[in-house]
Design an enzyme around this catalytic site. Structure first.
Site, short mmCIF file in Angstrom:
data_model
loop_
_atom_site.label_atom_id
_atom_site.label_comp_id
_atom_site.label_asym_id
_atom_site.label_seq_id
_atom_site.Cartn_x
_atom_site.Cartn_y
_atom_site.Cartn_z
N HIS A 1 0.84 -1.21 0.00
CA HIS A 1 0.00 0.00 0.00
C HIS A 1 0.87 1.26 0.00
O HIS A 1 0.60 2.24 -0.71
CB HIS A 1 -0.85 0.08 1.27
CG HIS A 1 -1.87 -0.99 1.47
ND1 HIS A 1 -1.97 -1.72 2.63
CD2 HIS A 1 -2.87 -1.44 0.65
CE1 HIS A 1 -2.98 -2.58 2.54
NE2 HIS A 1 -3.53 -2.43 1.35
N LYS B 1 -18.54 -7.80 8.69
CA LYS B 1 -17.21 -7.73 8.06
C LYS B 1 -16.22 -7.44 9.18
O LYS B 1 -16.10 -6.32 9.67
CB LYS B 1 -17.21 -6.63 6.99
CG LYS B 1 -15.85 -6.29 6.43
CD LYS B 1 -15.44 -7.17 5.27
CE LYS B 1 -14.11 -6.70 4.72
NZ LYS B 1 -13.09 -7.57 4.47
N ARG C 1 -1.84 -6.15 -8.41
CA ARG C 1 -0.79 -7.11 -8.10
C ARG C 1 -0.79 -8.24 -9.13
O ARG C 1 0.11 -8.39 -9.92
CB ARG C 1 -1.02 -7.72 -6.71
CG ARG C 1 -0.72 -6.81 -5.58
CD ARG C 1 -1.34 -7.29 -4.30
NE ARG C 1 -2.79 -7.15 -4.36
CZ ARG C 1 -3.59 -7.23 -3.32
NH1 ARG C 1 -3.11 -7.51 -2.13
NH2 ARG C 1 -4.88 -7.07 -3.45
N SER D 1 -3.00 -7.74 2.98
CA SER D 1 -3.25 -7.64 4.42
C SER D 1 -3.71 -8.97 5.00
O SER D 1 -3.31 -9.35 6.10
CB SER D 1 -4.31 -6.57 4.71
OG SER D 1 -3.86 -5.31 4.30
#
Ligand code: ADP
Length: 168
Positions: A17, A43, A92, A130
Protein backbone atom coordinates in the site's frame (compact mmCIF):
# COMPACT_ATOMS: atom_id res chain seq x y z
CA UNK A 1 -4.83 20.77 -9.85
CA UNK A 2 -5.16 17.00 -9.68
CA UNK A 3 -6.43 15.50 -6.46
CA UNK A 4 -6.71 11.72 -6.15
CA UNK A 5 -8.03 9.35 -3.49
CA UNK A 6 -6.54 5.97 -2.61
CA UNK A 7 -9.24 3.95 -0.85
CA UNK A 8 -8.62 0.69 1.01
CA UNK A 9 -9.27 -1.11 4.29
CA UNK A 10 -5.62 -0.98 5.38
CA UNK A 11 -6.16 -3.80 7.91
CA UNK A 12 -3.26 -3.34 8.37
CA UNK A 13 -1.31 -1.03 6.06
CA UNK A 14 1.72 -2.75 4.49
CA UNK A 15 4.66 -1.91 2.23
CA UNK A 16 2.59 -2.66 -0.90
CA UNK A 17 0.00 0.00 0.00
CA UNK A 18 2.75 2.42 0.98
CA UNK A 19 4.53 1.96 -2.33
CA UNK A 20 1.34 2.73 -4.29
CA UNK A 21 0.59 5.75 -2.09
CA UNK A 22 4.10 7.18 -2.43
CA UNK A 23 4.17 6.71 -6.20
CA UNK A 24 0.69 8.25 -6.56
CA UNK A 25 1.72 11.20 -4.41
CA UNK A 26 4.37 11.98 -7.02
CA UNK A 27 1.82 11.85 -9.84
CA UNK A 28 -0.89 14.07 -8.35
CA UNK A 29 -0.93 17.40 -6.56
CA UNK A 30 -2.78 15.95 -3.59
CA UNK A 31 -3.51 12.43 -2.46
CA UNK A 32 -6.20 11.60 0.09
CA UNK A 33 -5.87 8.16 1.63
CA UNK A 34 -9.34 6.83 2.40
CA UNK A 35 -9.46 4.31 5.24
CA UNK A 36 -12.67 2.39 4.86
CA UNK A 37 -14.94 2.21 7.88
CA UNK A 38 -16.86 -1.04 7.53
CA UNK A 39 -20.42 -0.22 8.51
CA UNK A 40 -21.33 -3.91 8.24
CA UNK A 41 -20.53 -5.47 11.63
CA UNK A 42 -20.29 -8.88 9.94
CA UNK A 43 -17.21 -7.73 8.06
CA UNK A 44 -14.66 -8.35 10.76
CA UNK A 45 -11.56 -6.22 10.86
CA UNK A 46 -8.54 -6.92 13.02
CA UNK A 47 -7.81 -3.27 13.79
CA UNK A 48 -10.35 -0.61 14.69
CA UNK A 49 -10.85 2.37 12.42
CA UNK A 50 -8.87 4.61 14.77
CA UNK A 51 -6.00 2.12 14.91
CA UNK A 52 -5.92 1.82 11.12
CA UNK A 53 -6.03 5.60 10.68
CA UNK A 54 -3.15 6.00 13.11
CA UNK A 55 -1.07 3.26 11.50
CA UNK A 56 -1.53 4.71 8.01
CA UNK A 57 -0.80 8.20 9.33
CA UNK A 58 2.49 7.09 10.85
CA UNK A 59 3.44 5.00 7.80
CA UNK A 60 2.97 7.89 5.36
CA UNK A 61 3.35 10.90 7.63
CA UNK A 62 6.45 12.09 5.78
CA UNK A 63 4.62 12.54 2.46
CA UNK A 64 3.84 16.27 2.29
CA UNK A 65 0.94 16.27 -0.21
CA UNK A 66 -0.93 13.41 1.42
CA UNK A 67 -3.64 13.30 4.08
CA UNK A 68 -5.49 10.42 5.66
CA UNK A 69 -9.27 10.33 6.17
CA UNK A 70 -11.86 7.79 7.20
CA UNK A 71 -14.79 7.07 4.96
CA UNK A 72 -17.81 4.84 4.73
CA UNK A 73 -20.31 4.28 1.98
CA UNK A 74 -19.56 4.52 -1.69
CA UNK A 75 -16.00 5.27 -2.79
CA UNK A 76 -17.33 7.60 -5.51
CA UNK A 77 -19.14 9.65 -2.85
CA UNK A 78 -15.95 9.83 -0.80
CA UNK A 79 -13.99 10.94 -3.87
CA UNK A 80 -16.53 13.64 -4.71
CA UNK A 81 -16.65 14.84 -1.12
CA UNK A 82 -12.86 15.11 -1.17
CA UNK A 83 -13.19 17.04 -4.46
CA UNK A 84 -11.00 14.46 -6.18
CA UNK A 85 -11.33 13.42 -9.80
CA UNK A 86 -9.17 10.30 -9.67
CA UNK A 87 -9.36 7.04 -7.75
CA UNK A 88 -6.01 5.26 -7.37
CA UNK A 89 -5.80 1.48 -7.05
CA UNK A 90 -2.98 -1.05 -7.12
CA UNK A 91 -2.70 -4.11 -9.34
CA UNK A 92 -0.79 -7.11 -8.10
CA UNK A 93 -1.87 -10.20 -9.96
CA UNK A 94 -4.26 -11.00 -12.76
CA UNK A 95 -7.16 -11.62 -10.37
CA UNK A 96 -6.81 -8.03 -9.11
CA UNK A 97 -7.31 -6.87 -12.67
CA UNK A 98 -10.67 -8.55 -12.99
CA UNK A 99 -11.91 -7.06 -9.73
CA UNK A 100 -10.55 -3.59 -10.44
CA UNK A 101 -11.91 -3.68 -13.99
CA UNK A 102 -15.43 -4.47 -12.75
CA UNK A 103 -15.25 -1.89 -9.98
CA UNK A 104 -13.91 0.79 -12.32
CA UNK A 105 -16.76 0.21 -14.78
CA UNK A 106 -19.36 0.26 -12.00
CA UNK A 107 -17.84 3.43 -10.54
CA UNK A 108 -17.79 5.04 -13.97
CA UNK A 109 -21.49 4.29 -14.33
CA UNK A 110 -22.15 5.89 -10.94
CA UNK A 111 -19.80 8.83 -11.44
CA UNK A 112 -18.74 9.53 -15.04
CA UNK A 113 -16.73 12.53 -13.83
CA UNK A 114 -14.30 10.29 -11.91
CA UNK A 115 -11.57 8.17 -13.42
CA UNK A 116 -9.57 5.26 -12.05
CA UNK A 117 -5.79 5.05 -12.29
CA UNK A 118 -4.27 1.64 -11.54
CA UNK A 119 -0.60 1.40 -10.66
CA UNK A 120 1.19 -1.89 -11.19
CA UNK A 121 2.59 -3.28 -7.93
CA UNK A 122 6.34 -3.14 -7.50
CA UNK A 123 7.92 -6.52 -7.97
CA UNK A 124 9.17 -6.80 -4.40
CA UNK A 125 5.66 -6.13 -2.97
CA UNK A 126 3.56 -8.13 -5.40
CA UNK A 127 2.82 -10.92 -2.97
CA UNK A 128 1.73 -8.67 -0.12
CA UNK A 129 -1.89 -8.64 1.03
CA UNK A 130 -3.25 -7.64 4.42
CA UNK A 131 -5.06 -10.97 4.75
CA UNK A 132 -1.81 -12.92 4.20
CA UNK A 133 0.02 -10.72 6.67
CA UNK A 134 -2.69 -11.21 9.31
CA UNK A 135 -2.59 -14.95 8.78
CA UNK A 136 1.19 -15.23 9.04
CA UNK A 137 1.28 -12.98 12.11
CA UNK A 138 -1.53 -14.94 13.77
CA UNK A 139 0.57 -18.09 13.42
CA UNK A 140 3.59 -16.43 14.99
CA UNK A 141 5.41 -15.76 11.72
CA UNK A 142 7.74 -12.83 11.19
CA UNK A 143 6.17 -10.19 8.93
CA UNK A 144 8.72 -7.48 9.67
CA UNK A 145 9.79 -7.41 6.01
CA UNK A 146 6.20 -6.73 4.93
CA UNK A 147 5.01 -3.96 7.26
CA UNK A 148 6.66 -0.96 8.92
CA UNK A 149 7.92 -1.47 12.49
CA UNK A 150 4.95 0.16 14.24
CA UNK A 151 2.52 -2.15 12.40
CA UNK A 152 4.65 -5.19 13.19
CA UNK A 153 4.55 -4.17 16.84
CA UNK A 154 0.76 -3.75 16.73
CA UNK A 155 0.37 -7.18 15.10
CA UNK A 156 2.55 -8.81 17.74
CA UNK A 157 0.46 -7.16 20.45
CA UNK A 158 -2.78 -8.30 18.84
CA UNK A 159 -1.63 -11.89 18.48
CA UNK A 160 0.21 -12.16 21.78
CA UNK A 161 -0.99 -15.08 23.88
CA UNK A 162 -4.09 -13.98 25.79
CA UNK A 163 -4.68 -10.87 23.65
CA UNK A 164 -8.31 -10.04 22.90
CA UNK A 165 -9.83 -9.41 19.47
CA UNK A 166 -7.25 -11.58 17.77
CA UNK A 167 -9.34 -12.85 14.88
CA UNK A 168 -7.75 -13.18 11.42
P1 ADP B 1 -5.09 -5.97 0.88
O1 ADP B 1 -5.35 -6.72 -0.41
O2 ADP B 1 -3.66 -5.86 1.23
O3 ADP B 1 -6.00 -6.43 1.99
P2 ADP B 1 -6.88 -3.96 0.16
O4 ADP B 1 -7.82 -5.04 -0.24
O5 ADP B 1 -7.33 -3.01 1.20
O6 ADP B 1 -5.51 -4.51 0.63
O7 ADP B 1 -6.39 -3.26 -1.18
C1 ADP B 1 -6.67 -1.96 -1.50
C2 ADP B 1 -5.90 -1.52 -2.70
O8 ADP B 1 -4.50 -1.66 -2.47
C3 ADP B 1 -6.21 -2.34 -3.96
O9 ADP B 1 -6.20 -1.49 -5.07
C4 ADP B 1 -5.07 -3.30 -4.00
O10 ADP B 1 -4.84 -3.76 -5.32
C5 ADP B 1 -3.95 -2.43 -3.50
N1 ADP B 1 -2.89 -3.26 -2.98
C6 ADP B 1 -2.97 -4.12 -1.95
N2 ADP B 1 -1.79 -4.75 -1.78
C7 ADP B 1 -0.95 -4.28 -2.72
C8 ADP B 1 0.41 -4.56 -3.08
N3 ADP B 1 1.11 -5.47 -2.43
N4 ADP B 1 0.97 -3.88 -4.11
C9 ADP B 1 0.22 -2.98 -4.78
N5 ADP B 1 -1.07 -2.68 -4.51
C10 ADP B 1 -1.65 -3.32 -3.50
Amino acid sequence: MYRAVFPASFDPVHYGHMDIARRASLMFDELVIGVYDHANPLKKVLFSLDERLEMVGIALGDVPNLRVEAYSGLTVDFARQAKATIIVRGLRVFSDFELEFRMALANRRLAPDLDVVCLIASEQHMHLASSTIREIASLGGDVSSMVPPHVWQALQGRYAPGATGAQL
